[in-house]
Design a protein around this motif. Sequence first.
Motif, PDB file in Angstrom:
ATOM      1  N   UNK A 147     -19.585   3.473 -18.545  1.00 52.06           N
ATOM      2  CA  UNK A 147     -19.563   4.871 -18.106  1.00 52.06           C
ATOM      3  C   UNK A 147     -20.850   5.190 -17.371  1.00 52.06           C
ATOM      4  N   UNK A 148     -20.742   5.802 -16.221  1.00 51.92           N
ATOM      5  CA  UNK A 148     -21.931   6.212 -15.483  1.00 51.92           C
ATOM      6  C   UNK A 148     -22.508   7.471 -16.105  1.00 51.92           C
ATOM      7  N   UNK A 149     -23.769   7.722 -15.813  1.00 56.14           N
ATOM      8  CA  UNK A 149     -24.421   8.902 -16.366  1.00 56.14           C
ATOM      9  C   UNK A 149     -23.719  10.163 -15.880  1.00 56.14           C
ATOM     10  N   UNK A 150     -23.481  11.142 -16.773  1.00 54.81           N
ATOM     11  CA  UNK A 150     -22.788  12.356 -16.369  1.00 54.81           C
ATOM     12  C   UNK A 150     -23.661  13.219 -15.484  1.00 54.81           C
ATOM     13  N   UNK A 151     -23.031  14.043 -14.670  1.00 53.36           N
ATOM     14  CA  UNK A 151     -23.789  14.986 -13.850  1.00 53.36           C
ATOM     15  C   UNK A 151     -24.306  16.111 -14.728  1.00 53.36           C
ATOM     16  N   UNK A 152     -25.289  16.837 -14.209  1.00 54.58           N
ATOM     17  CA  UNK A 152     -25.897  17.919 -14.976  1.00 54.58           C
ATOM     18  C   UNK A 152     -24.993  19.140 -15.070  1.00 54.58           C
ATOM     19  N   UNK A 153     -23.823  19.098 -14.425  1.00 57.36           N
ATOM     20  CA  UNK A 153     -22.965  20.276 -14.391  1.00 57.36           C
ATOM     21  C   UNK A 153     -21.775  20.195 -15.342  1.00 57.36           C
ATOM     22  N   UNK A 154     -21.705  19.159 -16.159  1.00 55.25           N
ATOM     23  CA  UNK A 154     -20.593  19.075 -17.106  1.00 55.25           C
ATOM     24  C   UNK A 154     -20.782  20.112 -18.211  1.00 55.25           C
ATOM     25  N   UNK A 155     -19.692  20.515 -18.865  1.00 55.60           N
ATOM     26  CA  UNK A 155     -19.829  21.478 -19.977  1.00 55.60           C
ATOM     27  C   UNK A 155     -20.779  20.995 -21.069  1.00 55.60           C
ATOM     28  N   UNK A 156     -20.695  19.723 -21.413  1.00 56.40           N
ATOM     29  CA  UNK A 156     -21.583  19.207 -22.447  1.00 56.40           C
ATOM     30  C   UNK A 156     -23.035  19.244 -21.988  1.00 56.40           C
ATOM     31  N   UNK A 157     -23.284  18.870 -20.745  1.00 54.42           N
ATOM     32  CA  UNK A 157     -24.653  18.904 -20.231  1.00 54.42           C
ATOM     33  C   UNK A 157     -25.217  20.316 -20.299  1.00 54.42           C
ATOM     34  N   UNK A 158     -24.411  21.286 -19.937  1.00 54.01           N
ATOM     35  CA  UNK A 158     -24.877  22.676 -19.949  1.00 54.01           C
ATOM     36  C   UNK A 158     -25.128  23.164 -21.374  1.00 54.01           C
ATOM     37  N   UNK A 159     -24.225  22.855 -22.291  1.00 60.32           N
ATOM     38  CA  UNK A 159     -24.406  23.329 -23.666  1.00 60.32           C
ATOM     39  C   UNK A 159     -25.571  22.628 -24.349  1.00 60.32           C
ATOM     40  N   UNK A 160     -25.748  21.342 -24.094  1.00 60.66           N
ATOM     41  CA  UNK A 160     -26.872  20.624 -24.683  1.00 60.66           C
ATOM     42  C   UNK A 160     -28.195  21.162 -24.147  1.00 60.66           C
ATOM     43  N   UNK A 161     -28.241  21.454 -22.862  1.00 60.23           N
ATOM     44  CA  UNK A 161     -29.458  22.026 -22.272  1.00 60.23           C
ATOM     45  C   UNK A 161     -29.772  23.391 -22.901  1.00 60.23           C
ATOM     46  N   UNK A 162     -28.747  24.197 -23.141  1.00 64.76           N
ATOM     47  CA  UNK A 162     -28.967  25.512 -23.746  1.00 64.76           C
ATOM     48  C   UNK A 162     -29.506  25.381 -25.163  1.00 64.76           C
ATOM     49  N   UNK A 218     -20.026  11.582 -27.478  1.00 71.46           N
ATOM     50  CA  UNK A 218     -21.314  11.085 -27.974  1.00 71.46           C
ATOM     51  C   UNK A 218     -21.982  10.235 -26.905  1.00 71.46           C
ATOM     52  N   UNK A 219     -21.207   9.396 -26.245  1.00 68.59           N
ATOM     53  CA  UNK A 219     -21.761   8.568 -25.172  1.00 68.59           C
ATOM     54  C   UNK A 219     -22.334   9.442 -24.054  1.00 68.59           C
ATOM     55  N   UNK A 220     -21.618  10.507 -23.713  1.00 64.46           N
ATOM     56  CA  UNK A 220     -22.116  11.407 -22.671  1.00 64.46           C
ATOM     57  C   UNK A 220     -23.427  12.054 -23.109  1.00 64.46           C
ATOM     58  N   UNK A 221     -23.482  12.510 -24.371  1.00 69.82           N
ATOM     59  CA  UNK A 221     -24.716  13.120 -24.876  1.00 69.82           C
ATOM     60  C   UNK A 221     -25.859  12.109 -24.877  1.00 69.82           C
ATOM     61  N   UNK A 222     -25.544  10.865 -25.194  1.00 68.02           N
ATOM     62  CA  UNK A 222     -26.569   9.812 -25.161  1.00 68.02           C
ATOM     63  C   UNK A 222     -27.118   9.653 -23.741  1.00 68.02           C
ATOM     64  N   UNK A 223     -26.239   9.658 -22.754  1.00 65.22           N
ATOM     65  CA  UNK A 223     -26.697   9.567 -21.367  1.00 65.22           C
ATOM     66  C   UNK A 223     -27.561  10.757 -20.982  1.00 65.22           C
ATOM     67  N   UNK A 224     -27.392  11.861 -21.680  1.00 64.15           N
ATOM     68  CA  UNK A 224     -28.193  13.063 -21.416  1.00 64.15           C
ATOM     69  C   UNK A 224     -29.480  13.079 -22.240  1.00 64.15           C
TER      70      UNK A 224
END
Length: 239
Positions: A1-16, A49-55
């Motif tokens: 899996x490639x690293x997710x973009x910063x605009x995914x729902x998970x990326x936004x919620x984790x950043x918040x 979880x993998x997406x969060x790890x990439x973040x």
Amino acid sequence: MTAPSASTPLAESLAKVRQRLNDALSAAGRPTTDARLLAVSKTKPAALIREAWHLGQREFGENYVQEGLAKQVELADLDDIVWHFIGPLQSNKTRDVAEHFAWVHSVDREKIARRLNDQRPEGLPPLNVCLQVNISAEPSKSGASLAELPELAGAVLEMPQLRLRGLMAIPAPGENMDAQREPFARLKEALRALQDRFPEAPLDTLSMGMTNDLEAAILEEATLVRVGTAIFGERESPR
């Protein structure tokens, strides 16, 4: 899996959530390195979880042993991921936790601690342990009482395959900030009492605070906050 973009729902919620944690630490006059975020991933798929790890998230908390073990197999290529077991622990599940997790937050009696110690493989570092305290004295919740803590802590400190790190609690919900802070303050004082009683022990962890009371926990010196809903959304029914 490639690293997710910063605009995914998970990326936004984790950043918040990370921003909330940093803001709470700043408001408490504490360095932003003083507390860590534990992403509670129970009932959530391994792909998230993998997406969060990439973040950049590395520590994840699971409540159900078999579900957690299945995710560990699926995510075995993430060799720096840190698995915490945070749910109620029954005697027949201690071996799996002892063999496959780095932390366990829910030790509330000596029998469970002894089984974890005896079943921890020799080739692994000692299992990091938090003692769960029923800080609000709720009949429906697990946890040792404050009066039981010194004896339980003393017993765990004698177990070579365990490393007693601190205390964990899930207080009854508070209606306002003051009500939320009160049980956290009592847990903080309980940890200080153990630090005074056992000065050589590595008692450095207060595992407290979740989505709805993170700020109150940080004001009372939480070092590890367990956040699930604000990161991953509402929980799903466990398989």
